[in-house]
Design a protein around this motif. Structure first.
Motif, PDB file in Angstrom:
ATOM      1  N   PHE A 191     -12.286 -11.304 -40.984  1.00 15.68           N
ATOM      2  CA  PHE A 191     -12.757 -11.751 -42.282  1.00 15.68           C
ATOM      3  C   PHE A 191     -14.237 -11.392 -42.393  1.00 15.68           C
ATOM      4  O   PHE A 191     -15.037 -11.815 -41.568  1.00 15.68           O
ATOM      5  CB  PHE A 191     -12.558 -13.258 -42.421  1.00 15.68           C
ATOM      6  CG  PHE A 191     -13.004 -13.811 -43.736  1.00 15.68           C
ATOM      7  CD1 PHE A 191     -12.217 -13.655 -44.866  1.00 15.68           C
ATOM      8  CD2 PHE A 191     -14.225 -14.473 -43.841  1.00 15.68           C
ATOM      9  CE1 PHE A 191     -12.644 -14.171 -46.083  1.00 15.68           C
ATOM     10  CE2 PHE A 191     -14.634 -14.985 -45.061  1.00 15.68           C
ATOM     11  CZ  PHE A 191     -13.839 -14.832 -46.184  1.00 15.68           C
ATOM     12  N   ARG A 192     -14.588 -10.597 -43.385  1.00 18.73           N
ATOM     13  CA  ARG A 192     -15.975 -10.172 -43.604  1.00 18.73           C
ATOM     14  C   ARG A 192     -16.577  -9.581 -42.319  1.00 18.73           C
ATOM     15  O   ARG A 192     -17.586 -10.049 -41.784  1.00 18.73           O
ATOM     16  CB  ARG A 192     -16.832 -11.351 -44.065  1.00 18.73           C
ATOM     17  CG  ARG A 192     -16.240 -12.075 -45.263  1.00 18.73           C
ATOM     18  CD  ARG A 192     -17.052 -12.032 -46.488  1.00 18.73           C
ATOM     19  NE  ARG A 192     -18.480 -12.282 -46.297  1.00 18.73           N
ATOM     20  CZ  ARG A 192     -19.390 -11.893 -47.168  1.00 18.73           C
ATOM     21  NH1 ARG A 192     -19.029 -11.200 -48.236  1.00 18.73           N
ATOM     22  NH2 ARG A 192     -20.642 -12.176 -46.969  1.00 18.73           N
ATOM     23  N   GLN A 204     -10.087 -16.577 -52.812  1.00 20.79           N
ATOM     24  CA  GLN A 204      -9.028 -16.254 -51.853  1.00 20.79           C
ATOM     25  C   GLN A 204      -8.392 -17.546 -51.345  1.00 20.79           C
ATOM     26  O   GLN A 204      -8.629 -17.956 -50.215  1.00 20.79           O
ATOM     27  CB  GLN A 204      -9.602 -15.487 -50.667  1.00 20.79           C
ATOM     28  CG  GLN A 204      -9.635 -13.987 -50.841  1.00 20.79           C
ATOM     29  CD  GLN A 204     -10.089 -13.318 -49.566  1.00 20.79           C
ATOM     30  OE1 GLN A 204      -9.868 -13.838 -48.472  1.00 20.79           O
ATOM     31  NE2 GLN A 204     -10.713 -12.160 -49.703  1.00 20.79           N
ATOM     32  N   THR A 205      -7.605 -18.210 -52.179  1.00 23.11           N
ATOM     33  CA  THR A 205      -7.047 -19.502 -51.796  1.00 23.11           C
ATOM     34  C   THR A 205      -6.233 -19.421 -50.512  1.00 23.11           C
ATOM     35  O   THR A 205      -6.224 -20.355 -49.710  1.00 23.11           O
ATOM     36  CB  THR A 205      -6.174 -20.060 -52.926  1.00 23.11           C
ATOM     37  OG1 THR A 205      -6.847 -19.825 -54.165  1.00 23.11           O
ATOM     38  CG2 THR A 205      -5.950 -21.551 -52.755  1.00 23.11           C
ATOM     39  N   MET A 221     -15.440 -21.358 -47.104  1.00 24.78           N
ATOM     40  CA  MET A 221     -16.374 -21.476 -48.230  1.00 24.78           C
ATOM     41  C   MET A 221     -16.544 -20.124 -48.922  1.00 24.78           C
ATOM     42  O   MET A 221     -16.513 -20.029 -50.150  1.00 24.78           O
ATOM     43  CB  MET A 221     -17.718 -21.981 -47.695  1.00 24.78           C
ATOM     44  CG  MET A 221     -18.524 -22.731 -48.727  1.00 24.78           C
ATOM     45  SD  MET A 221     -17.579 -24.108 -49.414  1.00 24.78           S
ATOM     46  CE  MET A 221     -18.641 -24.508 -50.795  1.00 24.78           C
ATOM     47  N   ILE A 222     -16.718 -19.076 -48.095  1.00 19.81           N
ATOM     48  CA  ILE A 222     -16.887 -17.741 -48.672  1.00 19.81           C
ATOM     49  C   ILE A 222     -15.604 -17.309 -49.373  1.00 19.81           C
ATOM     50  O   ILE A 222     -15.618 -16.778 -50.478  1.00 19.81           O
ATOM     51  CB  ILE A 222     -17.300 -16.734 -47.576  1.00 19.81           C
ATOM     52  CG1 ILE A 222     -18.682 -17.119 -47.022  1.00 19.81           C
ATOM     53  CG2 ILE A 222     -17.334 -15.307 -48.131  1.00 19.81           C
ATOM     54  CD1 ILE A 222     -19.035 -16.458 -45.711  1.00 19.81           C
ATOM     55  N   ALA A 223     -14.464 -17.615 -48.719  1.00 22.29           N
ATOM     56  CA  ALA A 223     -13.174 -17.255 -49.314  1.00 22.29           C
ATOM     57  C   ALA A 223     -12.988 -17.932 -50.665  1.00 22.29           C
ATOM     58  O   ALA A 223     -12.482 -17.334 -51.617  1.00 22.29           O
ATOM     59  CB  ALA A 223     -12.045 -17.649 -48.366  1.00 22.29           C
ATOM     60  N   LYS A 224     -13.465 -19.162 -50.772  1.00 22.85           N
ATOM     61  CA  LYS A 224     -13.383 -19.879 -52.049  1.00 22.85           C
ATOM     62  C   LYS A 224     -14.154 -19.134 -53.141  1.00 22.85           C
ATOM     63  O   LYS A 224     -13.680 -18.992 -54.263  1.00 22.85           O
ATOM     64  CB  LYS A 224     -13.917 -21.289 -51.872  1.00 22.85           C
ATOM     65  CG  LYS A 224     -13.866 -22.140 -53.129  1.00 22.85           C
ATOM     66  CD  LYS A 224     -15.106 -22.995 -53.317  1.00 22.85           C
ATOM     67  CE  LYS A 224     -16.291 -22.174 -53.803  1.00 22.85           C
ATOM     68  NZ  LYS A 224     -17.479 -22.938 -54.127  1.00 22.85           N
ATOM     69  N   GLU A 280     -21.095 -25.690 -41.699  1.00 18.52           N
ATOM     70  CA  GLU A 280     -20.838 -24.287 -42.013  1.00 18.52           C
ATOM     71  C   GLU A 280     -20.507 -24.087 -43.488  1.00 18.52           C
ATOM     72  O   GLU A 280     -20.745 -23.016 -44.044  1.00 18.52           O
ATOM     73  CB  GLU A 280     -19.681 -23.769 -41.142  1.00 18.52           C
ATOM     74  CG  GLU A 280     -20.058 -23.595 -39.685  1.00 18.52           C
ATOM     75  CD  GLU A 280     -18.850 -23.390 -38.778  1.00 18.52           C
ATOM     76  OE1 GLU A 280     -19.052 -23.133 -37.597  1.00 18.52           O
ATOM     77  OE2 GLU A 280     -17.704 -23.502 -39.270  1.00 18.52           O
ATOM     78  N   LEU A 281     -19.972 -25.140 -44.102  1.00 17.96           N
ATOM     79  CA  LEU A 281     -19.711 -25.048 -45.541  1.00 17.96           C
ATOM     80  C   LEU A 281     -21.022 -24.885 -46.291  1.00 17.96           C
ATOM     81  O   LEU A 281     -21.111 -24.190 -47.299  1.00 17.96           O
ATOM     82  CB  LEU A 281     -19.006 -26.317 -46.043  1.00 17.96           C
ATOM     83  CG  LEU A 281     -17.568 -26.568 -45.609  1.00 17.96           C
ATOM     84  CD1 LEU A 281     -17.074 -27.885 -46.189  1.00 17.96           C
ATOM     85  CD2 LEU A 281     -16.660 -25.445 -46.058  1.00 17.96           C
TER      86      LEU A 281
END
Lengths: 301, 271
Positions: A98-99, A265-266, A258-261, A245-246
């Motif tokens: 991821f990223r 990207q649910t 948090m980044i996915a949100k 981390e959030l």
């Protein structure tokens, strides 16, 4: 069949009960042989079995609800992803990360932060707690700080920590250190205070010096409490690291969701939440295993 | 009486007043004097609140008396020491150590050579009948076995005096009888001076060469006996001794004495 029926010396007045199969007992559909002989079951906590079958029912119903609601379009994918979406996202995450960061690395960095925080918290907190349990001066000196910090949730410290230390690794580990520190101080202190005076007296009467009493009686006597402290600190730190981390982080499971949100990207968010749950559960289980292995005398004084 | 020149254990006119943190005070012991020759076995009996445990704590060196002093072989007692071993009722074993390590605690703290200590522990394990239990954790043992470990742990340190605070109090009646036999045997074999606190009249009579009955408010020595039963117990069966007319007579005499004291204490509430 029970053993007794084969023993010629014991005459059974009633036919022995049919023993339910091991599978039925494992599923919680039948009580074990001891519980079956009890007449009072309601109110007897040990008469409540695992009820495992119902757990499977719950899991299957939840999964079914998930599947039905998403495939019939009852909820939009942005609110809750479909099975297939989560499955393919999982494959993608495992494959590409991821990223630019592997999935396991996100998990590893979060776990690493928790372990560091708990480690330093224990390193400082245990000696402080011991001092507070053994010396009036130390107790007087640190009591105001400990009692003041105890009710403050670690998350409330995040703004201050960001102001002081920024958002790098040091800041996160400091936050977790603080979260663990006060738990460890209190655990060590109550471990020391909980020693039975007869054990201390016995040791002195056997010729032990003060230092020997500390090392051979007070310390081992406090270990169960200290271990409970470490377990609690692990749990609290795991919750805190995700929350930290959030707020601000490049890597870690918390930052991942948090980044996915932000990219809607649910499916990744859901995967992250499941991972957080699994790791938290695994930490608790590992700590319990370590505890029964390292401190078998717990609660048997 | 000045204990300074004596051999043996001397309690010299000891009084103890506890000042309570909330004000007020409790007069726990009043002018208690005792003179124990080396190798004597003394039982201390009395209703609850008569100060017998306070007396033991003072002899052990856990409490400093308000007035008076305790001497052992001419030296004043100022704190706990390996010369005065103690066996508590229960729960004073170190549950994080196995049976062996519990017994060897004293010698290990003193830095005695491991080989010598090991042999001593083996010997003691056999004496107290726990030969096969050396490597067991103590919490897996029954109450009676745990008290055997406590006795062995005390003996391993070779104290001059053994202080016992209700050592058999938490055991069931049958185990208790067996353990009384063991205490007698150990007393005979080791020749230690023993002070035994108990509230079982039968136990005090059976084990005590000497017996003091204490009275409460303030705690003091009410009556003293010299008894033949401990000596008899080395050769005769305990059941025979305890069923003898002489034993029963003494038992009833002391029981009614203690009953009267209890009545006096409770009197205000009954009427």
């Amino acid at each position: 069949m029970t053993d007794q029926s084969n023993d010629p010396n014991i005459k059974l007045v009633a036919a022995p009960q049919e023993t339910p199969s091991a599978l039925m007992m494992w599923l919680g559909m039948a009580d074990n042989s001891f519980t079956r002989q009890k007449t009072v079951k309601f109110g007897d906590p040990s008469a409540v079995n695992s009820g495992r079958l119902w757990s499977f029912v719950t899991i299957i119903l939840l999964l079914l609800l998930w599947w039905v609601s998403t495939s019939f379009g009852w909820v939009k994918p942005i609110y809750w992803p479909s099975f297939e979406a989560v499955g393919s996202r999982m494959t993608k995450l495992l494959d590409q990360g991821f990223r630019n960061t592997e999935l396991w690395e996100h998990v590893f960095i979060s776990v690493y932060r928790v372990l560091s925080g708990v480690f330093f918290g224990a390193l400082v907190g245990i000696p402080l707690g011991f001092a507070m349990g053994l010396s009036s001066t130390a107790r007087g000196l640190f009591d105001p700080i400990v009692e003041f910090m105890r009710p403050i949730p670690p998350l409330a410290l995040i703004p201050l920590i960001i102001l002081w230390l920024g958002i790098d690794e040091t800041a996160k580990i400091t936050l977790l250190f603080l979260a663990a520190l006060f738990i460890m101080i209190i655990a060590a202190r109550s471990g020391v205070s909980g020693v039975k005076i007869s054990k201390v007296h016995a040791a002195y009467s056997l010729g032990a010096s003060k230092f020997q009493v500390l090392k051979n009686v007070i310390l081992p006597n406090a270990l169960p409490e200290i271990f409970t402290g470490i377990r609690t600190a692990m749990g609290v730190c795991w919750g805190t690291v995700v929350a930290a981390e959030l707020v601000a982080a490049e890597k870690g499971v918390g930052s991942m969701i948090m980044i996915a949100k932000n990219f809607l990207q649910t499916d990744t968010v859901v995967i992250g939440i499941i991972i957080i749950g699994i790791i938290g559960y695994a930490i608790e289980m590992i700590m319990r295993m370590l505890e029964s292995w390292l401190i078998p005398w717990r609660g048997k004084g | 009486m000045t204990g300074a020149n004596h051999n043996g254990l001397v309690v010299d006119d000891v009084s103890m007043v506890f000042t309570l943190p909330g004000g007020g005070s409790v007069h726990a012991l009043n002018n208690v004097s005792l003179d124990l020759k080396s190798g004597e076995l003394l039982s201390v009996l009395g209703p609850s609140g008569c100060g017998k445990t306070t007396l033991l704590n003072i002899i052990a060196g856990f409490l400093a008396p308000t007035v008076g002093a305790v001497f052992l072989n001419g030296n004043q007692v100022v704190g706990p020491d390996a010369e005065r071993g103690i066996v508590f009722q229960q729960g004073a074993l170190f549950e994080w150590l196995n049976v062996r390590k519990n017994i060897s605690f004293g010698p290990r703290m003193a830095g005695k050579p491991a080989k010598e200590t090991n042999e001593k522990v083996d010997h003691l394990l056999n004496i107290v009948g726990l030969g096969d239990f050396g490597d067991k954790p103590v919490y897996q043992l029954s109450g009676g076995m745990q008290q055997r470990v406590a006795l062995a742990r005390c003996l391993a340190n070779e104290p001059d005096v053994i202080l016992m605070d209700e050592p058999l109090g938490a055991l069931d009646a049958l185990t208790r009888e067996k353990m009384q036999g063991l205490v007698l045997k150990l007393w005979k074999e080791t020749g230690k001076t023993i002070v035994l606190i108990t509230h079982s009249v039968e136990e005090a009579l059976f084990l005590g060469e000497r017996l003091i009955v204490m009275a409460p408010r303030p705690g003091r020595i009410h009556k003293e006996y010299n008894l033949p039963f401990a000596e008899q117990g080395l050769t005769q069966s305990p059941r025979d001794i305890k069923a003898s007319a002489e034993f029963i007579e003494k038992r009833e005499e002391i029981l009614s004495m203690i009953w009267e004291m209890e009545e006096e204490i409770m009197g205000g509430m009954d009427k």
